[in-house]
Design an enzyme around this catalytic site. Structure first.
Site, PDB file in Angstrom:
ATOM      1  N   GLU A  13      27.331  97.132  88.832  1.00  0.00           N
ATOM      2  CA  GLU A  13      28.609  97.095  88.112  1.00  0.00           C
ATOM      3  C   GLU A  13      29.016  95.666  87.779  1.00  0.00           C
ATOM      4  O   GLU A  13      28.560  94.717  88.417  1.00  0.00           O
ATOM      5  CB  GLU A  13      29.705  97.800  88.921  1.00  0.00           C
ATOM      6  CG  GLU A  13      29.816  97.340  90.334  1.00  0.00           C
ATOM      7  CD  GLU A  13      30.643  98.315  91.185  1.00  0.00           C
ATOM      8  OE1 GLU A  13      31.620  97.852  91.776  1.00  0.00           O
ATOM      9  OE2 GLU A  13      30.306  99.506  91.263  1.00  0.00           O
ATOM     10  N   LYS A  35      31.027  92.277  87.743  1.00  0.00           N
ATOM     11  CA  LYS A  35      31.884  91.596  88.708  1.00  0.00           C
ATOM     12  C   LYS A  35      33.074  91.052  87.921  1.00  0.00           C
ATOM     13  O   LYS A  35      32.939  90.097  87.162  1.00  0.00           O
ATOM     14  CB  LYS A  35      31.120  90.459  89.392  1.00  0.00           C
ATOM     15  CG  LYS A  35      31.929  89.764  90.470  1.00  0.00           C
ATOM     16  CD  LYS A  35      31.043  88.824  91.286  1.00  0.00           C
ATOM     17  CE  LYS A  35      31.753  88.269  92.508  1.00  0.00           C
ATOM     18  NZ  LYS A  35      32.938  87.482  92.204  1.00  0.00           N
ATOM     19  N   ASP A  44      36.323  89.184  86.874  1.00  0.00           N
ATOM     20  CA  ASP A  44      36.866  87.885  87.261  1.00  0.00           C
ATOM     21  C   ASP A  44      38.384  87.991  87.305  1.00  0.00           C
ATOM     22  O   ASP A  44      39.080  87.719  86.334  1.00  0.00           O
ATOM     23  CB  ASP A  44      36.424  86.813  86.265  1.00  0.00           C
ATOM     24  CG  ASP A  44      36.482  85.430  86.898  1.00  0.00           C
ATOM     25  OD1 ASP A  44      36.787  85.337  88.105  1.00  0.00           O
ATOM     26  OD2 ASP A  44      36.221  84.453  86.183  1.00  0.00           O
ATOM     27  N   TYR A  47      36.664  99.372  92.613  1.00  0.00           N
ATOM     28  CA  TYR A  47      35.234  99.286  92.892  1.00  0.00           C
ATOM     29  C   TYR A  47      34.865  99.604  94.336  1.00  0.00           C
ATOM     30  O   TYR A  47      33.740  99.377  94.749  1.00  0.00           O
ATOM     31  CB  TYR A  47      34.684  97.915  92.511  1.00  0.00           C
ATOM     32  CG  TYR A  47      35.412  96.756  93.141  1.00  0.00           C
ATOM     33  CD1 TYR A  47      35.364  96.536  94.512  1.00  0.00           C
ATOM     34  CD2 TYR A  47      36.159  95.888  92.356  1.00  0.00           C
ATOM     35  CE1 TYR A  47      36.036  95.490  95.092  1.00  0.00           C
ATOM     36  CE2 TYR A  47      36.835  94.827  92.930  1.00  0.00           C
ATOM     37  CZ  TYR A  47      36.769  94.633  94.302  1.00  0.00           C
ATOM     38  OH  TYR A  47      37.443  93.594  94.882  1.00  0.00           O
ATOM     39  N   LYS A  75      25.399  86.075  89.886  1.00  0.00           N
ATOM     40  CA  LYS A  75      26.356  85.363  89.034  1.00  0.00           C
ATOM     41  C   LYS A  75      25.770  85.030  87.661  1.00  0.00           C
ATOM     42  O   LYS A  75      24.591  84.724  87.529  1.00  0.00           O
ATOM     43  CB  LYS A  75      26.806  84.058  89.719  1.00  0.00           C
ATOM     44  CG  LYS A  75      27.469  84.254  91.083  1.00  0.00           C
ATOM     45  CD  LYS A  75      28.786  84.995  91.010  1.00  0.00           C
ATOM     46  CE  LYS A  75      29.947  84.126  90.623  1.00  0.00           C
ATOM     47  NZ  LYS A  75      30.446  83.262  91.692  1.00  0.00           N
ATOM     48  N   CYS A 129      42.369  53.433  60.587  1.00  0.00           N
ATOM     49  CA  CYS A 129      41.286  54.415  60.553  1.00  0.00           C
ATOM     50  C   CYS A 129      40.005  53.757  61.063  1.00  0.00           C
ATOM     51  O   CYS A 129      39.625  52.679  60.587  1.00  0.00           O
ATOM     52  CB  CYS A 129      41.101  54.914  59.124  1.00  0.00           C
ATOM     53  SG  CYS A 129      39.579  55.843  58.888  1.00  0.00           S
ATOM     54  N   CYS A 141      37.616  53.450  57.713  1.00  0.00           N
ATOM     55  CA  CYS A 141      37.920  52.645  56.524  1.00  0.00           C
ATOM     56  C   CYS A 141      39.028  51.621  56.760  1.00  0.00           C
ATOM     57  O   CYS A 141      39.390  50.876  55.855  1.00  0.00           O
ATOM     58  CB  CYS A 141      38.291  53.549  55.352  1.00  0.00           C
ATOM     59  SG  CYS A 141      39.939  54.254  55.497  1.00  0.00           S
ATOM     60  N   CYS A 180      44.361  59.573  58.331  1.00  0.00           N
ATOM     61  CA  CYS A 180      43.963  58.318  57.707  1.00  0.00           C
ATOM     62  C   CYS A 180      44.546  58.335  56.307  1.00  0.00           C
ATOM     63  O   CYS A 180      44.450  59.332  55.591  1.00  0.00           O
ATOM     64  CB  CYS A 180      42.439  58.256  57.657  1.00  0.00           C
ATOM     65  SG  CYS A 180      41.822  57.181  56.353  1.00  0.00           S
ATOM     66  N   CYS A 215      38.109  56.426  51.868  1.00  0.00           N
ATOM     67  CA  CYS A 215      37.594  56.408  53.235  1.00  0.00           C
ATOM     68  C   CYS A 215      36.237  57.110  53.233  1.00  0.00           C
ATOM     69  O   CYS A 215      36.129  58.253  52.808  1.00  0.00           O
ATOM     70  CB  CYS A 215      38.569  57.124  54.171  1.00  0.00           C
ATOM     71  SG  CYS A 215      37.918  57.330  55.834  1.00  0.00           S
TER      72      CYS A 215
HETATM   73  S1  IVH Z   1      32.520  94.671  95.955  1.00  0.00           S
HETATM   74  C1  IVH Z   1      32.380  93.922 100.724  1.00  0.00           C
HETATM   75  N1  IVH Z   1      32.608  94.922  93.403  1.00  0.00           N
HETATM   76  O1  IVH Z   1      34.279  89.735  94.076  1.00  0.00           O
HETATM   77  C2  IVH Z   1      32.786  93.250  99.467  1.00  0.00           C
HETATM   78  N2  IVH Z   1      33.660  93.034  94.343  1.00  0.00           N
HETATM   79  O2  IVH Z   1      32.902  87.954  96.129  1.00  0.00           O
HETATM   80  C3  IVH Z   1      32.950  94.240  98.392  1.00  0.00           C
HETATM   81  N3  IVH Z   1      34.758  91.591  92.691  1.00  0.00           N
HETATM   82  O3  IVH Z   1      36.618  89.752  96.642  1.00  0.00           O
HETATM   83  C4  IVH Z   1      33.236  93.610  97.101  1.00  0.00           C
HETATM   84  N4  IVH Z   1      34.251  92.780  90.931  1.00  0.00           N
HETATM   85  O4  IVH Z   1      37.414  90.282  94.312  1.00  0.00           O
HETATM   86  C5  IVH Z   1      32.964  94.156  94.435  1.00  0.00           C
HETATM   87  N5  IVH Z   1      32.608  95.327  91.116  1.00  0.00           N
HETATM   88  C6  IVH Z   1      32.975  94.569  92.153  1.00  0.00           C
HETATM   89  C7  IVH Z   1      33.719  93.396  92.001  1.00  0.00           C
HETATM   90  C8  IVH Z   1      34.043  92.640  93.121  1.00  0.00           C
HETATM   91  C9  IVH Z   1      34.868  91.706  91.368  1.00  0.00           C
HETATM   92  C10 IVH Z   1      35.293  90.469  93.490  1.00  0.00           C
HETATM   93  C11 IVH Z   1      36.186  90.906  94.592  1.00  0.00           C
HETATM   94  C12 IVH Z   1      35.632  90.320  95.847  1.00  0.00           C
HETATM   95  C13 IVH Z   1      34.696  89.280  95.328  1.00  0.00           C
HETATM   96  C14 IVH Z   1      33.519  89.176  96.267  1.00  0.00           C
END
Ligand code: IVH
Length: 673
Positions: A117, A119, A121, A229, A318, A412, A415, A430, A436
């Site tokens: 899935e 991650k 932000d 998640y 990452k 400038c 020029c 300018c 120029c």
């Molecule tokens: S699972 C046991 N799933 O990433 C830890 N974390 O570095 C379970 N995060 O603090 C985390 N998307 O804030 C999980 N699909 C995802 C996520 C996710 C973002 C963040 C979350 C966590 C950090 C872990």
């Protein structure tokens, strides 16, 4: 107290159920089934009934998401199940290690199935549902203890206040990430700019800042979303046996889960998912900083367990960072086509967002002040998607002792003409105009560009060389270049020289709209150039125009009109245009588009002295509307416009019975649409 009629109670309950179901379809599934107006009607009716019968208002009503009385501080919450973090992988090798270790620990299992899935932000939150009702929301904090942000989380529309369906455990803690979509972030910063308040550096900070408001009404005004998640404390986890199962259950109960969560059998499938998602990254409406791979099966997860603060059954792979830190080596000033003098930061090269960045535009001096940026400072550079690199902040705590303040140069850098900054304008310019070299080069590049004269092969480097050699001072000089001359440029073969001269020759045949755009009049982009070409249909008419006439053209306001007039007032520009026409630049007649104007095809003759318009101006305006202007009066003349001291033409008109207009009547006619 009035007894509440049974019918009201029933209606209120029905409305709440219905609205909750629509919220889920709209905010969690992105799949609404009714139009917004219909939803608004249901909502308005619920508000009306709750206002009439206040004792019916309950915490879980969909109307109770607007924010509550500000807190003086957040109280703390102990997590019953700690909120852990994840180990990171940065390469296929890291992923291979992770997969191998997990399989070995599980008795050399050959293939593991992972739940993959995005991650997100954003900010991790724990949502606690008791008997299906949201009772508390908390931040991750240090993993053991977080802050109670219930009031704020309640304002997030994709967080259900009550769960739907059946079968959820009496105590259910759900973990998810609250985030701000890219579009909402951009809008929030635009608003900050308008209101001159602090901008957020990225969507994550904006989400964090919005969630940590003591006044939840502010949170309510920010467009936050959630993806769930995982699970926290659960009274009975027998409802599912794998991670993906659990997500399916959460979704059924009304919680929002990311639709990109999918299974992958084995490492290779995980890598394929990574490549696929990396390619999609820029198109997603929210930011992700990587992917999470979790061993799908819960019993295998239990077997693998945890090391210190992270599970052995999951890893975050990452993506290349979109933000990095680096040092400002210098700030230089670049001169653009319209003379805008723009500060550009020269950076110590840094790999960010998938490319090496060594320059970042600083836009203008205000931006430098806003950032409090000096030469020598350490800065955060951000490059998200194909957006040009931006400096988002200065790391003041890292500031070296030796820094240099950035000042706008008086002259400038190209020029040496004075740099001027008009009151109220952020941009400094300018004043050298086309004298120029920088402006000249940019003007030539613009002239040659695809949407202008479309001169194939006249790239930036060649333009620089042509100007530096003194062969091309104005765009008209392009048409006097010889193949031999061009061939003598560095790294230019005879063949490509001939091609370039051929392309220049070919551009002699163009369109009026392209030509107007190619002139590079300030704020006259392609679209405006096209409208001007349509309205005026001939270059003379445009050149003779007045502010009043120009402003009748759609999209042309006083500012653009001012730029157009100033451009044609400059003798140098007029001379270059004449030279270009003499060099054989031509275009087909502009097709007739003012079909519906009442003056179209009407034949006018102008005579005598007009007071507010010159005769040329009146003519240009008439032509712009599709009228025909002739020199002599005949039976085919529709109108004669007579100013002061009109002579024989006026007499002739009277004799032939041609209607005669005075100047005010003409003005009225010109204003007709
Ligand atoms: S699972 C046991 N799933 O990433 C830890 N974390 O570095 C379970 N995060 O603090 C985390 N998307 O804030 C999980 N699909 C995802 C996520 C996710 C973002 C963040 C979350 C966590 C950090 C872990």
């Amino acid at each position: 107290m009035n007894e509440i009629p049974e019918s009201v109670v029933t209606e209120v309950n029905r409305l709440r159920d219905e609205i909750q179901a629509h919220n889920y379809r709209y905010y969690s599934l992105d799949a609404p089934v009714i139009p917004d107006v219909e939803y608004d009607r249901l909502f308005a009716r619920l508000i009306e009934l709750e206002a009439a019968w206040p004792s019916l208002v309950i915490d879980t009503s969909p109307t109770q998401r607007v924010g509550a009385v500000p807190l003086s501080r957040f109280s703390t919450v102990d997590h019953e199940v700690p909120m852990l973090s994840l180990d990171n992988a940065f390469s296929v090798a890291d992923m291979t290690d992770f997969d191998r270790r997990a399989r070995e620990r599980l008795g050399n299992i050959t293939v593991l199935t992972y739940a993959c899935e995005p991650k997100m932000d954003g900010i991790a939150v724990n949502l606690r549902y008791e008997n299906g009702v949201l009772v508390r929301a908390a931040t991750r904090g240090d993993g053991q203890t977080g802050e109670d942000i219930t009031q704020n989380v309640r304002t997030i529309k994709s967080v259900p206040l009550v769960l739907q369906g059946q079968g959820y455990p009496p105590l259910l803690e759900v973990r998810g990430e609250v985030f701000m979509p890219k579009a909402a972030f951009a809008e929030l910063n635009r608003q900050a700019e308008r209101e001159q308040t602090k901008r957020f550096v990225n969507p994550r900070n904006a989400a964090a800042g919005s969630l940590r408001q003591l006044d939840s009404r502010i949170t309510a005004s920010r467009k936050l979303e959630i993806y769930c998640y995982g699970l926290g404390k659960v009274s009975d986890d027998g409802f599912c046996s794998s991670h993906l199962d659990s997500l399916a259950c959460l979704s059924r109960w009304g919680l929002r889960v990311n639709p990109y969560a999918v299974p992958a059998h084995g490492l290779e499938a995980c890598i394929a998912y990574y490549n696929d998602m990396l390619a999609r990254r820029d198109q997603l409406p929210y930011e992700i900083d990587g992917l999470v791979f979790k061993v799908n099966d819960f019993s295998l997860q239990r077997e693998l367990g945890f090391v210190s603060r992270a599970p052995r059954w999951a890893i975050a792979y990452k993506f290349p960072a979109q933000e990095e830190i680096t040092q400002v080596i210098d700030v230089e000033f670049q001169v653009g086509r319209t003379g805008a003098v723009t500060p550009v930061a020269r950076l110590s090269p840094v790999f960010v967002g998938g490319v090496t960045v060594s320059n970042a535009t600083l836009h203008n001096m205000e931006e430098i002040q806003r950032l409090d940026l000096h030469v020598g400072d350490w800065v955060t550079v951000r490059r998200a998607g194909d957006v040009i690199p931006q400096i988002v902040s200065v790391l003041v705590e890292r500031r070296p002792l030796e820094i240099i303040r950035v000042t706008l140069p008086d002259l400038c850098p190209v020029c040496q003409a004075p740099v001027v900054q008009l009151e109220g304008e952020a941009v400094a310019r300018c004043s050298g105009g086309l004298y120029c070299q920088a402006q000249r080069k940019e003007a030539i590049k613009h002239f040659a560009s695809r949407k202008a004269m479309n001169i194939d092969g006249l790239g930036d480097k060649i333009v620089d060389a042509l100007v530096d050699n003194g062969w091309v001072e104005s765009v008209a000089d392009l048409y006097r270049l010889t193949t031999d001359q061009v061939a003598s440029l560095d790294r230019m073969g005879k063949k490509s020289a001939a091609n370039l001269v051929g392309a220049i020759d070919k551009s002699r045949q163009t369109r009026l709209a392209n030509f107007i755009y190619a002139l590079g009049i300030r704020e006259v982009g392609e679209a405006t150039a096209r409208t001007l070409a349509k309205r005026f249909r001939n270059l003379d008419a445009l050149m003779q125009s007045t502010a009043a006439i120009l402003q009748q053209v759609p999209d042309v306001g006083p500012v653009v009109a001012g730029h157009i007039l100033a451009f044609f007032r400059e003798p140098h520009n007029v001379s270059v245009i004449q030279q270009l026409l003499a060099e054989g630049i031509h275009w087909p007649e502009v097709s007739d588009v003012t079909t519906d104007h009442p003056l179209k095809d009407k034949v006018f003759v102008l005579t005598g002295t007009l007071e507010t318009l010159s005769r040329e101006q009146a003519k240009s305006q008439l032509l712009a509307l599709g009228a025909i202007v002739r020199d002599s009066v005949s039976q085919k003349t529709d109108f004669v416009v007579a100013g002061a001291a009109a002579g024989t033409k006026l007499e002739q008109a009277k004799r032939l019975g041609v209607p005669v207009l005075d100047e005010s009547r003409l003005s009225e006619m010109l204003k007709m649409s």
